[in-house]
Design an enzyme around this catalytic site. Sequence first.
Site, PDB file in Angstrom:
ATOM      1  N   GLY A   1     -24.788 -48.226  24.045  1.00  9.17           N
ATOM      2  CA  GLY A   1     -25.978 -49.010  23.716  1.00  9.17           C
ATOM      3  C   GLY A   1     -26.400 -49.992  24.798  1.00  9.17           C
ATOM      4  O   GLY A   1     -27.220 -50.869  24.556  1.00  9.17           O
TER       5      GLY A   1
ATOM      6  N   SER B   1     -24.734 -44.188  26.114  1.00 11.05           N
ATOM      7  CA  SER B   1     -26.044 -44.206  26.784  1.00 11.05           C
ATOM      8  C   SER B   1     -26.435 -42.862  27.396  1.00 11.05           C
ATOM      9  O   SER B   1     -27.044 -42.824  28.466  1.00 11.05           O
ATOM     10  CB  SER B   1     -26.087 -45.317  27.852  1.00 11.05           C
ATOM     11  OG  SER B   1     -25.926 -46.579  27.255  1.00 11.05           O
TER      12      SER B   1
ATOM     13  N   HIS C   1     -14.573 -44.576  15.779  1.00 11.07           N
ATOM     14  CA  HIS C   1     -15.660 -45.075  16.632  1.00 11.07           C
ATOM     15  C   HIS C   1     -15.389 -46.533  17.006  1.00 11.07           C
ATOM     16  O   HIS C   1     -14.865 -47.302  16.201  1.00 11.07           O
ATOM     17  CB  HIS C   1     -17.009 -44.954  15.913  1.00 11.07           C
ATOM     18  CG  HIS C   1     -18.149 -45.180  16.858  1.00 11.07           C
ATOM     19  ND1 HIS C   1     -18.570 -46.437  17.212  1.00 11.07           N
ATOM     20  CD2 HIS C   1     -18.904 -44.303  17.567  1.00 11.07           C
ATOM     21  CE1 HIS C   1     -19.561 -46.327  18.090  1.00 11.07           C
ATOM     22  NE2 HIS C   1     -19.787 -45.044  18.317  1.00 11.07           N
TER      23      HIS C   1
ATOM     24  N   GLU D   1     -17.184 -49.015  17.159  1.00 16.24           N
ATOM     25  CA  GLU D   1     -17.761 -50.025  16.253  1.00 16.24           C
ATOM     26  C   GLU D   1     -16.891 -50.202  15.014  1.00 16.24           C
ATOM     27  O   GLU D   1     -16.810 -51.300  14.458  1.00 16.24           O
ATOM     28  CB  GLU D   1     -19.205 -49.626  15.902  1.00 16.24           C
ATOM     29  CG  GLU D   1     -20.141 -49.888  17.072  1.00 16.24           C
ATOM     30  CD  GLU D   1     -21.280 -48.899  17.229  1.00 16.24           C
ATOM     31  OE1 GLU D   1     -21.651 -48.246  16.242  1.00 16.24           O
ATOM     32  OE2 GLU D   1     -21.784 -48.777  18.368  1.00 16.24           O
TER      33      GLU D   1
ATOM     34  N   ASN E   1     -24.995 -39.542  16.641  1.00 15.28           N
ATOM     35  CA  ASN E   1     -24.416 -40.527  15.723  1.00 15.28           C
ATOM     36  C   ASN E   1     -25.521 -41.519  15.387  1.00 15.28           C
ATOM     37  O   ASN E   1     -25.889 -42.346  16.215  1.00 15.28           O
ATOM     38  CB  ASN E   1     -23.227 -41.230  16.406  1.00 15.28           C
ATOM     39  CG  ASN E   1     -22.662 -42.355  15.559  1.00 15.28           C
ATOM     40  OD1 ASN E   1     -23.023 -42.504  14.383  1.00 15.28           O
ATOM     41  ND2 ASN E   1     -21.782 -43.151  16.131  1.00 15.28           N
TER      42      ASN E   1
ATOM     43  N   GLU F   1     -15.722 -42.441  24.762  1.00 15.94           N
ATOM     44  CA  GLU F   1     -16.863 -43.353  24.745  1.00 15.94           C
ATOM     45  C   GLU F   1     -16.438 -44.713  25.307  1.00 15.94           C
ATOM     46  O   GLU F   1     -15.882 -45.542  24.565  1.00 15.94           O
ATOM     47  CB  GLU F   1     -17.377 -43.550  23.318  1.00 15.94           C
ATOM     48  CG  GLU F   1     -17.843 -42.282  22.643  1.00 15.94           C
ATOM     49  CD  GLU F   1     -18.844 -42.573  21.528  1.00 15.94           C
ATOM     50  OE1 GLU F   1     -19.978 -42.130  21.656  1.00 15.94           O
ATOM     51  OE2 GLU F   1     -18.496 -43.265  20.561  1.00 15.94           O
TER      52      GLU F   1
ATOM     53  N   LYS G   1     -25.494 -43.916  13.299  1.00 13.77           N
ATOM     54  CA  LYS G   1     -25.009 -45.266  12.961  1.00 13.77           C
ATOM     55  C   LYS G   1     -25.745 -45.765  11.710  1.00 13.77           C
ATOM     56  O   LYS G   1     -25.890 -45.003  10.766  1.00 13.77           O
ATOM     57  CB  LYS G   1     -25.161 -46.181  14.171  1.00 13.77           C
ATOM     58  CG  LYS G   1     -24.530 -45.566  15.433  1.00 13.77           C
ATOM     59  CD  LYS G   1     -24.443 -46.488  16.591  1.00 13.77           C
ATOM     60  CE  LYS G   1     -23.796 -45.767  17.774  1.00 13.77           C
ATOM     61  NZ  LYS G   1     -23.544 -46.607  18.928  1.00 13.77           N
TER      62      LYS G   1
END
Length: 283
Positions: free
Chosen positions: A205, A245, A127, A129, A40, A199, A42
């Site tokens: 991250g 990660s 996702h 985010e 991904n 996730e 992003k």
Amino acid sequence: MKFLVLSTLALSASAFSPTAFAPRTTSTSLSARTPFIAGNWKMNPGTKNEAIALGKEIASSFSDSTPCEVALFAPYPFLDATVGAVGSSGVKIGAEMAFVEEKGAFTAAVSVSMIKSLGCNWALAGHSERRCLFGETDEDINKQVLNLLNHDVGCILCIGETQAEYEQGLVGPICTTQLKKNLLGVTAEQMANVVIAYEPVWAIGTGLTCPASEAQDVHATCRGVLADMYGAAIADTVRIQYGGSVTPETVDELMAKPDIDGALVGGASLVAEKFSRIINFKV
Ligand code: 13P
């Protein structure tokens, strides 16, 4: 790191044969699921030329001996060029999200037909985010999932708990609720086009990988929820990726777990050498 007590199903790990293409055993029964690892990107990389170079390099590391399917989820402006960059390598290209309307006055939105017309047959939905930064609700995500599936586009549905939820021991209930709300109305037949990505938000991250055994427990819980919704036979065929990660150093241990069928990789998918090692994981 605090460990959670999750309601897991009886595992059949002892039946797992650790070879690259071995059928993956599950918490429900035996079945074969082809591992699936996706990058991904992003809002990266910065330019079209960088996207082309990255796509080419990743595609060149995908071969007959790669033990999984591979997809790259790229920003809209780079989709066309990335499809061209990976060429006939077999690496799939997908969009990071697709809006639910077909066309019309929806400034900045991108429809499923638009991405399909570029040769993209996959998209992410839900996702964290999108949920946290762009305010997408479970209902929004459910509409996106249904819309993708109704257009015959594969969907990676991302679920997972925040750090606060993790600390309150809510991993199981959060994943269960998201699966039930986000898959509302999805038929058993359509589940063939659905991949789940677990996730944990606190691992995205941050460099904090969820320990493989803990991720396995969550995946087994999710598979149990899918078994309640669709029956064990369907649940057994659904691939569940881990994301958060993932690195060349952690992928092998994760992929050795019976209910971890792949990975959704952020940062490391932007470094061809790292992502190449991840997709060519060793178990
Ligand atoms: P990182 O691999 O950078 O933690 O990102 C994970 C992710 O969000 C993939 O969708």
